[in-house]
Scaffold this motif. Structure first.
Motif, PDB file in Angstrom:
ATOM      1  N   ASN A  18      23.905   7.889  40.473  1.00 58.19           N
ATOM      2  CA  ASN A  18      23.900   7.471  41.882  1.00 58.19           C
ATOM      3  C   ASN A  18      24.619   8.492  42.758  1.00 58.19           C
ATOM      4  OD1 ASN A  18      22.533   4.818  41.838  1.00 58.19           O
ATOM      5  ND2 ASN A  18      24.178   4.312  40.424  1.00 58.19           N
ATOM      6  N   ARG A  19      25.748   9.010  42.275  1.00 58.32           N
ATOM      7  CA  ARG A  19      26.492  10.031  43.018  1.00 58.32           C
ATOM      8  C   ARG A  19      25.641  11.299  43.136  1.00 58.32           C
ATOM      9  NH1 ARG A  19      31.651  11.944  40.040  1.00 58.32           N
ATOM     10  NH2 ARG A  19      30.031  12.980  38.828  1.00 58.32           N
ATOM     11  N   GLU A  21      22.340  11.481  43.052  1.00 54.68           N
ATOM     12  CA  GLU A  21      21.238  11.198  43.981  1.00 54.68           C
ATOM     13  C   GLU A  21      21.703  11.358  45.423  1.00 54.68           C
ATOM     14  OE1 GLU A  21      17.839   7.803  44.401  1.00 54.68           O
ATOM     15  OE2 GLU A  21      19.883   7.099  44.045  1.00 54.68           O
ATOM     16  N   ALA A  22      22.850  10.792  45.750  1.00 49.98           N
ATOM     17  CA  ALA A  22      23.373  10.889  47.114  1.00 49.98           C
ATOM     18  C   ALA A  22      23.662  12.339  47.488  1.00 49.98           C
ATOM     19  CB  ALA A  22      24.629  10.036  47.252  1.00 49.98           C
ATOM     20  N   ASN A  25      20.198  14.438  47.687  1.00 52.13           N
ATOM     21  CA  ASN A  25      19.314  13.971  48.756  1.00 52.13           C
ATOM     22  C   ASN A  25      19.972  14.061  50.130  1.00 52.13           C
ATOM     23  OD1 ASN A  25      17.127  13.429  47.103  1.00 52.13           O
ATOM     24  ND2 ASN A  25      17.563  11.259  46.922  1.00 52.13           N
ATOM     25  N   GLU A  26      21.217  13.574  50.237  1.00 50.05           N
ATOM     26  CA  GLU A  26      21.854  13.470  51.550  1.00 50.05           C
ATOM     27  C   GLU A  26      22.620  14.724  51.962  1.00 50.05           C
ATOM     28  OE1 GLU A  26      24.121   9.829  51.330  1.00 50.05           O
ATOM     29  OE2 GLU A  26      22.361   8.758  50.550  1.00 50.05           O
TER      30      GLU A  26
END
Length: 127
Positions: A18-19, A21-22, A25-26
């Motif tokens: 999750n970290r 992905e953030a 992506n972000e």
């Protein structure tokens, strides 16, 4: 003669998907997509020049990545790994089930980790 790989992906093993992905992506603005086939999920994306990057949450392999993984497009991963072993190549991980197919890991002469992957719908042996 071994089948020639047709493309390669760079694979990262991470501690928190999750970290990751953030961040990608972000923060970096890449368009990574969630994929099924590994728990909790895995991420993949293609850079503008066609290089695929893949992220798996996995214990134990972190720090040994990124890894260059060659796609065996037509199948025959068992044959390829056997031929590499016959040529004295160090096989780190024999052919094993992987998300969407089969994979194996080996070392180049300088000890760099390389991998093979093939889709599950392709034959593991072409003999």
């Amino acid at each position: 003669m071994l089948p020639k790989p047709h493309r390669a992906s760079i694979v990262f093993y991470v501690s928190d998907i999750n970290r990751t992905e953030a961040f990608y992506n972000e923060v970096l603005g890449l368009d990574l997509a969630r994929q099924e086939g590994a728990e909790p999920f895995w991420l993949s994306g293609t850079l503008d020049h066609g290089l695929e990057i893949i992220f798996f949450e996995m214990e134990g392999k972190r720090g040994n990545t990124p890894a260059l993984v060659f796609d065996i497009t037509d199948g025959g991963i068992d044959d390829v790994v056997a031929a590499l072993a016959e040529k004295g190549v160090t096989i780190v991980t024999p052919v094993a089930e992987a998300p969407g197919g089969w994979s194996a890991d080996f070392l180049d002469p300088d000890g760099f980790g390389l991998g093979l992957w093939q889709a599950a719908d392709k034959p593991r042996s072409l003999k």
